[in-house]
Design a protein around this motif. Structure first.
Motif, PDB file in Angstrom:
ATOM      1  N   GLU A   1       0.552  -1.146  -0.170  1.00  0.00           N
ATOM      2  CA  GLU A   1       0.079  -0.295   0.341  1.00  0.00           C
ATOM      3  C   GLU A   1       0.457   1.524   0.371  1.00  0.00           C
ATOM      4  O   GLU A   1       0.301   2.613  -0.928  1.00  0.00           O
ATOM      5  CB  GLU A   1      -0.866   0.245   0.999  1.00  0.00           C
TER       6      GLU A   1
ATOM      7  N   ILE B   1       0.615   4.194  -2.656  1.00  0.00           N
ATOM      8  CA  ILE B   1       0.610   5.831  -2.408  1.00  0.00           C
ATOM      9  C   ILE B   1       1.841   6.947  -3.721  1.00  0.00           C
ATOM     10  O   ILE B   1       1.737   7.458  -3.591  1.00  0.00           O
ATOM     11  CB  ILE B   1       0.651   5.659  -1.329  1.00  0.00           C
TER      12      ILE B   1
ATOM     13  N   PHE C   1       0.801   8.951  -6.557  1.00  0.00           N
ATOM     14  CA  PHE C   1       0.036   9.800  -5.532  1.00  0.00           C
ATOM     15  C   PHE C   1       0.749  10.741  -4.839  1.00  0.00           C
ATOM     16  O   PHE C   1       0.102  11.663  -4.415  1.00  0.00           O
ATOM     17  CB  PHE C   1      -0.759   9.349  -4.568  1.00  0.00           C
TER      18      PHE C   1
ATOM     19  N   PRO D   1       0.919  15.565   0.934  1.00  0.00           N
ATOM     20  CA  PRO D   1       0.633  14.426   1.359  1.00  0.00           C
ATOM     21  C   PRO D   1       1.545  13.557   2.528  1.00  0.00           C
ATOM     22  O   PRO D   1       3.275  14.352   1.989  1.00  0.00           O
ATOM     23  CB  PRO D   1       0.221  13.603   0.344  1.00  0.00           C
ATOM     24  N   GLY D   2       1.809  12.623   3.185  1.00  0.00           N
ATOM     25  CA  GLY D   2       2.716  11.825   3.561  1.00  0.00           C
ATOM     26  C   GLY D   2       2.781  11.911   4.460  1.00  0.00           C
ATOM     27  O   GLY D   2       2.771  11.010   5.492  1.00  0.00           O
ATOM     28  N   ASP D   3       2.652  12.918   5.680  1.00  0.00           N
ATOM     29  CA  ASP D   3       2.057  13.317   7.235  1.00  0.00           C
ATOM     30  C   ASP D   3       0.850  12.435   7.654  1.00  0.00           C
ATOM     31  O   ASP D   3      -0.341  12.191   6.699  1.00  0.00           O
ATOM     32  CB  ASP D   3       2.870  14.284   7.899  1.00  0.00           C
ATOM     33  N   ASP D   4       0.438  12.696   8.790  1.00  0.00           N
ATOM     34  CA  ASP D   4      -1.237  12.453   9.408  1.00  0.00           C
ATOM     35  C   ASP D   4      -2.047  13.340   9.036  1.00  0.00           C
ATOM     36  O   ASP D   4      -3.054  13.226   8.698  1.00  0.00           O
ATOM     37  CB  ASP D   4      -1.186  12.548  10.809  1.00  0.00           C
TER      38      ASP D   4
ATOM     39  N   LEU E   1      -7.836  12.904  -1.802  1.00  0.00           N
ATOM     40  CA  LEU E   1      -8.577  11.716  -2.330  1.00  0.00           C
ATOM     41  C   LEU E   1      -9.383  10.200  -2.047  1.00  0.00           C
ATOM     42  O   LEU E   1      -8.420   9.670  -1.176  1.00  0.00           O
ATOM     43  CB  LEU E   1      -7.244  11.387  -3.644  1.00  0.00           C
TER      44      LEU E   1
ATOM     45  N   LEU F   1      -9.373   6.763  -2.052  1.00  0.00           N
ATOM     46  CA  LEU F   1     -10.378   5.291  -3.228  1.00  0.00           C
ATOM     47  C   LEU F   1     -10.299   3.917  -3.131  1.00  0.00           C
ATOM     48  O   LEU F   1      -9.460   3.703  -2.002  1.00  0.00           O
ATOM     49  CB  LEU F   1      -8.164   5.352  -4.257  1.00  0.00           C
TER      50      LEU F   1
ATOM     51  N   LEU G   1      -2.617  17.352  -5.143  1.00  0.00           N
ATOM     52  CA  LEU G   1      -3.426  16.472  -4.370  1.00  0.00           C
ATOM     53  C   LEU G   1      -2.852  16.635  -3.218  1.00  0.00           C
ATOM     54  O   LEU G   1      -1.251  16.910  -2.856  1.00  0.00           O
ATOM     55  CB  LEU G   1      -2.931  14.997  -4.522  1.00  0.00           C
TER      56      LEU G   1
ATOM     57  N   GLY H   1      -3.723  14.606   0.087  1.00  0.00           N
ATOM     58  CA  GLY H   1      -3.700  13.293   0.501  1.00  0.00           C
ATOM     59  C   GLY H   1      -4.984  12.604   0.406  1.00  0.00           C
ATOM     60  O   GLY H   1      -5.455  12.724   0.133  1.00  0.00           O
ATOM     61  N   GLY H   2      -5.162  11.442   0.770  1.00  0.00           N
ATOM     62  CA  GLY H   2      -6.143  10.670   0.712  1.00  0.00           C
ATOM     63  C   GLY H   2      -6.337   9.474   1.433  1.00  0.00           C
ATOM     64  O   GLY H   2      -5.489   9.800   2.764  1.00  0.00           O
ATOM     65  N   ASP H   3      -7.226   8.403   1.277  1.00  0.00           N
ATOM     66  CA  ASP H   3      -6.972   7.524   2.060  1.00  0.00           C
ATOM     67  C   ASP H   3      -6.982   5.961   0.557  1.00  0.00           C
ATOM     68  O   ASP H   3      -7.945   6.701  -0.186  1.00  0.00           O
ATOM     69  CB  ASP H   3      -7.808   7.153   2.748  1.00  0.00           C
ATOM     70  N   THR H   4      -6.047   5.343   1.046  1.00  0.00           N
ATOM     71  CA  THR H   4      -6.754   4.085  -0.039  1.00  0.00           C
ATOM     72  C   THR H   4      -7.165   2.568   0.410  1.00  0.00           C
ATOM     73  O   THR H   4      -6.422   2.262   1.562  1.00  0.00           O
ATOM     74  CB  THR H   4      -4.777   3.742  -1.246  1.00  0.00           C
TER      75      THR H   4
HETATM   76  P1  ADP Z   1      -2.921   7.243   7.873  1.00  0.00           P
HETATM   77  O1  ADP Z   1      -3.204   5.648   8.568  1.00  0.00           O
HETATM   78  O2  ADP Z   1      -2.446   8.363   9.141  1.00  0.00           O
HETATM   79  O3  ADP Z   1      -4.263   7.478   7.565  1.00  0.00           O
HETATM   80  P2  ADP Z   1      -2.165   6.363   5.096  1.00  0.00           P
HETATM   81  O4  ADP Z   1      -1.671   4.669   5.168  1.00  0.00           O
HETATM   82  O5  ADP Z   1      -4.130   5.979   5.442  1.00  0.00           O
HETATM   83  O6  ADP Z   1      -2.152   6.835   6.665  1.00  0.00           O
HETATM   84  O7  ADP Z   1      -1.409   7.202   4.499  1.00  0.00           O
HETATM   85  C1  ADP Z   1      -0.246   7.937   4.513  1.00  0.00           C
HETATM   86  C2  ADP Z   1      -0.029   8.897   4.021  1.00  0.00           C
HETATM   87  O8  ADP Z   1      -0.287   9.002   2.313  1.00  0.00           O
HETATM   88  C3  ADP Z   1      -1.042  10.666   3.944  1.00  0.00           C
HETATM   89  O9  ADP Z   1      -0.490  10.906   4.298  1.00  0.00           O
HETATM   90  C4  ADP Z   1      -2.864  10.151   3.448  1.00  0.00           C
HETATM   91  O10 ADP Z   1      -2.859  11.823   3.192  1.00  0.00           O
HETATM   92  C5  ADP Z   1      -1.702   9.760   2.173  1.00  0.00           C
HETATM   93  N1  ADP Z   1      -2.654   9.273   1.245  1.00  0.00           N
HETATM   94  C6  ADP Z   1      -3.352   7.786   0.526  1.00  0.00           C
HETATM   95  N2  ADP Z   1      -3.687   7.702   0.178  1.00  0.00           N
HETATM   96  C7  ADP Z   1      -3.436   8.461  -0.651  1.00  0.00           C
HETATM   97  C8  ADP Z   1      -4.257   9.051  -1.805  1.00  0.00           C
HETATM   98  N3  ADP Z   1      -5.160   8.269  -2.641  1.00  0.00           N
HETATM   99  N4  ADP Z   1      -4.145  10.002  -2.796  1.00  0.00           N
HETATM  100  C9  ADP Z   1      -2.610  10.680  -1.245  1.00  0.00           C
HETATM  101  N5  ADP Z   1      -2.521  10.745  -0.701  1.00  0.00           N
HETATM  102  C10 ADP Z   1      -2.735   8.971   0.067  1.00  0.00           C
END
Ligand code: ADP
Ligand code: MG
Length: 328
Positions: free
Chosen positions: A5, A9, A13, A32-35, A93, A95, A123, A125-128
């Motif tokens: 994962e 990312i 992304f 993106p990259g931090d919390d 985002l 996704l 972009l 940040g987000g969650d995948t």
């Molecule tokens: P957390 O568990 O803290 O939510 P994640 O593992 O979900 O952390 O995400 C780690 C980093 O990657 C975060 O900064 C998040 O914003 C970024 N990220 C995750 N998925 C995406 C995405 N689809 N697009 C852009 N950034 C992403």
């Protein structure tokens, strides 16, 4: 070995050009990259937020081109910022993917990067996660406090306007379902471009701040969307059929009544509908010219409720349905 994962990312992304970079993007303190990402707004600015969720099989076909899909998903969100007169800051985002398909991810990431660069909306940040294919995008924008174009400001006596040409995105759905045998390859392409590459009217939205009394973007169809303004503002509207900017390709492919119906009731055009005092006619024409956006005056705000469309001879035209209703 399957991509983790984290690698996914990073590769798709957190690419340069797509991910928000404090060196390049004003207002971004941390990308993106931090919390969390961090933004800083200039003094006196308000934050504008909007979220859209697109579900495969409901809002787009499962096998849609990922490049076009990504561009469209961001553009329709930016259209909401345009409708408020806001300038993009960035987007997040969410996704959900059934499996890791790197060809699909590459196309999707490239499509996002193109749109992000074009509209200066990186972009943040987000969650995948794993699950049925679903794309949630939240855009964030900024505008000077108190200047947003809202739905509740239309006044009796105002003019009613719409940008661009109407109906092509609606007709494109017939092309996608192979229901338009008469269309030439060029006409098909034009309709599909209108559907997949809507142009968010960001410069026009910004230029209308302080001029328009209300605005919104056309996602459900002109009649339905003007209906939202009319209800929020407590007014009615009368539109003149012959002033509606029906796209030429519609007039070429459909009977006049059907072309008008598509232009007024089909959704997905992502043009702006708005109202303004007649005292602003010159200023509106200037805003249209400076931003290179066609704008047509199509009617008037009146007292009462509802949206009425009248023909050149004064007779009222009735439409079977006024736009796309979710859950109906
Ligand atoms: P957390 O568990 O803290 O939510 P994640 O593992 O979900 O952390 O995400 C780690 C980093 O990657 C975060 O900064 C998040 O914003 C970024 N990220 C995750 N998925 C995406 C995405 N689809 N697009 C852009 N950034 C992403
Ligand atoms: Mg997370």
């Amino acid at each position: 070995m399957a991509l983790s994962e984290f690698e996914l990312i990073n590769r798709y992304f957190r690419r340069p050009g797509l991910a928000a970079d404090p060196e390049v993007h004003p207002c971004v303190v941390l990308g993106p990259g931090d919390d969390c990402a961090l933004l800083e707004l200039p003094a006196g600015q308000q934050l504008a937020l909007s979220l859209d969720v697109l579900v495969a099989g409901v809002h787009f076909p499962e096998d849609a081109d990922p490049h076009l899909l990504a561009g469209r998903a961001l553009a329709v969100n930016l259209s909401d910022l345009a409708a408020m007169g806001a300038t993009p800051l960035g987007f997040t985002l969410g996704l959900t993917l059934p499996r890791i398909d790197e060809t699909w991810l590459q196309g999707f990431s490239d499509g996002l990067l193109d749109a992000a660069a074009r509209y200066c909306c990186p972009l943040l940040g987000g969650d995948t996660t794993r699950g049925p294919l679903q794309i949630a995008i939240q855009v964030q924008g900024r505008l000077a406090a108190g200047t947003a174009l809202r739905r509740d400001g239309a006044k009796a006596g105002d003019d009613v306007y719409v940008s661009g040409q109407l109906g092509r995105a609606g007709l494109a759905l017939s092309v996608l379902q192979n229901k338009l045998p008469a269309a030439s390859a060029m006409q098909r392409d034009e309709l599909l471009v209108a559907y997949y590459r809507p142009e968010p009217r960001l410069p026009l939205g910004v230029a209308l701040r302080g001029l328009a009394t209300s605005a919104q973007d056309v996602s459900d169809g002109v009649l339905a969307d003007l209906g939202h303004i009319a209800r929020a503002s407590g007014v009615a509207m009368q539109l003149h059929a012959e002033q509606v900017p029906v796209a030429a390709t519609l007039s070429a492919l459909c009977a006049p009544a059907q072309a008008l119906q598509l232009a007024l009731t089909a959704g997905d055009d992502y043009e702006l509908v708005f109202t303004a005092s007649p005292a602003q006619r010159t200023a509106i024409a200037d805003a249209a010219a400076t931003t290179g956006t066609a704008v047509a005056r199509i009617g008037r705000v009146t007292a009462g409720t509802g949206i009425e469309v009248v023909a050149a001879d004064g007779s009222v035209i009735l439409f079977p349905s006024a736009g796309y209703l979710h859950f109906s």
